[in-house]
Write a protein that holds these residues in place. Structure first.
Motif, PDB file in Angstrom:
ATOM      1  N   THR A 237       2.233   6.591  -6.934  1.00 17.64           N
ATOM      2  CA  THR A 237       1.183   7.500  -7.396  1.00 17.64           C
ATOM      3  C   THR A 237       1.635   8.957  -7.312  1.00 17.64           C
ATOM      4  O   THR A 237       1.292   9.766  -8.166  1.00 17.64           O
ATOM      5  CB  THR A 237      -0.094   7.275  -6.560  1.00 17.64           C
TER       6      THR A 237
ATOM      7  N   ASP B   2       0.831  -1.213   0.000  1.00 14.34           N
ATOM      8  CA  ASP B   2       0.000   0.000   0.000  1.00 14.34           C
ATOM      9  C   ASP B   2       0.861   1.256   0.000  1.00 14.34           C
ATOM     10  O   ASP B   2       0.599   2.207  -0.729  1.00 14.34           O
ATOM     11  CB  ASP B   2      -0.913   0.030   1.237  1.00 14.34           C
ATOM     12  N   ARG B   3       1.892   1.242   0.828  1.00 13.83           N
ATOM     13  CA  ARG B   3       2.716   2.457   0.900  1.00 13.83           C
ATOM     14  C   ARG B   3       3.509   2.648  -0.374  1.00 13.83           C
ATOM     15  O   ARG B   3       3.749   3.772  -0.822  1.00 13.83           O
ATOM     16  CB  ARG B   3       3.604   2.412   2.138  1.00 13.83           C
TER      17      ARG B   3
ATOM     18  N   ASP C 253       1.117   4.113  -2.958  1.00 15.79           N
ATOM     19  CA  ASP C 253       0.911   5.551  -2.740  1.00 15.79           C
ATOM     20  C   ASP C 253       2.119   6.349  -3.228  1.00 15.79           C
ATOM     21  O   ASP C 253       1.984   7.409  -3.822  1.00 15.79           O
ATOM     22  CB  ASP C 253       0.698   5.852  -1.253  1.00 15.79           C
TER      23      ASP C 253
END
Ligand code: ATP
Ligand code: MG
Length: 416
Positions: A34, A27-28, A31
């Motif tokens: 992104t 997830d990190r 992010d």
């Protein structure tokens, strides 16, 4: 009882704590990607075998001995993807994902399959998260990609992983290097492992990357590709390393970084360290301007893939809570069991993570369970509390237990 059916060697079941770590790391990373303008794509796990044999190269470890290849019901040869780049470039070409007048930035995550000898940090099904910047041949693309990788390590609190970088030249300048390298390797062949001896003619560059210590010693004094680069490759590499210096990206020029896949040219890099031993590369990547041509298109590109298992191994987990339970709601009497579940639900609706007892256990047993969850806050209700509209709030961190008005307390934490 029947005999326990077991999983397949090298294919792991990932238990909750580890899955949590993978998920968190992923997830990190997502992010972070992104923030640099990369967008996620989902790619198939299965491709035509040809895609990999053409792009990765017949003489590579992956294609020679690591692929899971099988015939489908029509006899078509398919392969479980051993890596993501070939699929990403195929999808980009096939789907017309080219961003007009710009660079297409995509990333993927998911399992990869390679028939390797399983050991710590090396499995037959493993997980990668990787990105590709397609359509830009210039060195600043390389600089941003490597800068991004470095900042990811900063973001994840990983300190002892270092980026090693090299240039692999191009079809103009690499043959000269390759010839001298083969000559050198032939002379020291007596001290090389059998694997390396087999690679002298087929994939001599890969010998430089052999993990056997004896081979590394024998390669002392081997030709260094950076001394063979043509003017264009040389300029490209100086702008990459210059850019990394200007952006304060720590890196080490390492002539042994060669990558095991055929499609790379110019910039190649690996993130190495973190006490991973022989499985020491957390991430690896490079530029592959010729790859698209092998599969019927045209697109310069650069990318890397991070091994999620290895990333999770080198991350600092000391400040990250594994399993967060905000409240435990305990029932002191049988009448309070359903009300306890109702209160738990009202808390969950507001986003709290809550556990209750589902086994008609005594209050004492419930408090023991509550303690094991790691939560400090327990709400207890029994007959008196039900009658009076109150709850007992017990704080494990201070040991204090007090009677609170049920409604007022729930309102104070945002639950009405
Ligand atoms: P190695 O030299 O360790 O075999 P590689 O050059 O084959 O790595 P890549 O194909 O570049 O690796 O894959 C990128 C990353 O994926 C590696 O740096 C590593 O973190 C991870 N990786 C590769 N193979 C495996 C595996 N069998 N199990 C777990 N992770 C892997
Ligand atoms: Mg490998």
């Amino acid at each position: 009882m029947s005999k326990l059916i077991r999983g397949i060697r090298g294919f792991r079941d990932i238990p909750p704590d580890e899955a949590f770590r993978h998920r968190h790391a992923e997830d990190r990373t997502r992010d972070h990607f992104t923030r640099f303008g990369y967008r996620e794509v989902r790619l198939p796990l299965v491709e035509a075998t040809q895609l990999f044999s053409r792009s990765i190269g017949e003489a590579t470890d992956i294609v020679e001995k690591e692929m899971y290849t099988f015939a489908d019901r029509n006899g078509v040869s398919l392969t479980l993807r051993p890596e993501g780049t070939a699929s990403a470039v195929r999808a980009y070409l096939e789907g017309g994902w080219k961003v007009q007048g710009g660079i297409t930035k995509i990333f993927y995550t998911g399992p990869m399959f390679r028939y390797e000898r399983p050991q710590k940090g090396r499995y037959r099904q493993f997980y990668q998260i990787g990105l590709e910047a397609l359509g830009g041949p210039g060195p600043l693309v390389d600089v941003e990609v490597i800068d991004l990788l470095h900042l990811l390590f900063v973001e994840l609190g990983i300190e002892d992983v270092k980026i090693h970088i090299n240039s692999l030249g191009c079809p103009v300048c690499r043959p000269g290097f390759r010839m001298d390298l083969v000559r050198f390797i032939r002379d020291v062949a007596g001290s090389l492992c059998s694997n390396c001896v087999g690679r002298i003619e087929t994939n001599p560059m890969r010998v430089l990357d052999c993990k056997v210590a004896g081979c590394q010693d024998a390669l002392e004094g081997a030709p260094v590709i950076l001394e063979y680069l043509c003017t264009e490759c040389h300029d490209h590499f100086s702008r990459v390393t210059g850019g990394l210096e200007d952006l304060h990206v720590p890196h080490e020029i390492d002539p042994r970084i060669v990558r095991g896949l055929d499609y790379y040219n110019r910039t190649a890099f690996e993130a190495i360290g973190g006490g991973l031993g022989a499985q020491n590369a957390v991430a690896a990547g490079g530029r592959y301007d010729g790859l698209a041509r092998e599969i019927g298109g045209e697109a310069p590109g650069i990318g890397f893939a991070i091994g999620l298992e290895r990333l999770a191994l080198v991350m600092d987990w000391s400040k990250i809570a594994l399993n967060v339970v905000d409240f435990y709601v305990a029932a002191a009497t049988d009448n309070a069991r359903i009300p306890a579940m109702q209160i738990a639900d009202s808390l969950r609706r507001k986003g709290y993570s809550v556990e209750t007892d589902l086994e008609d256990r005594s209050l004492k047993a419930q408090l023991r369970s509550a303690n094991r969850t790691g939560t400090s806050r327990v709400l207890i209700i029994g007959d008196d509390e039900l009658k009076e509209g109150t709850m007992q709030l017990k704080d494990f961190s201070t040991g204090v237990q007090e009677t609170v008005d049920r409604r007022a307390f729930l309102e104070s934490i945002g639950v009405k």
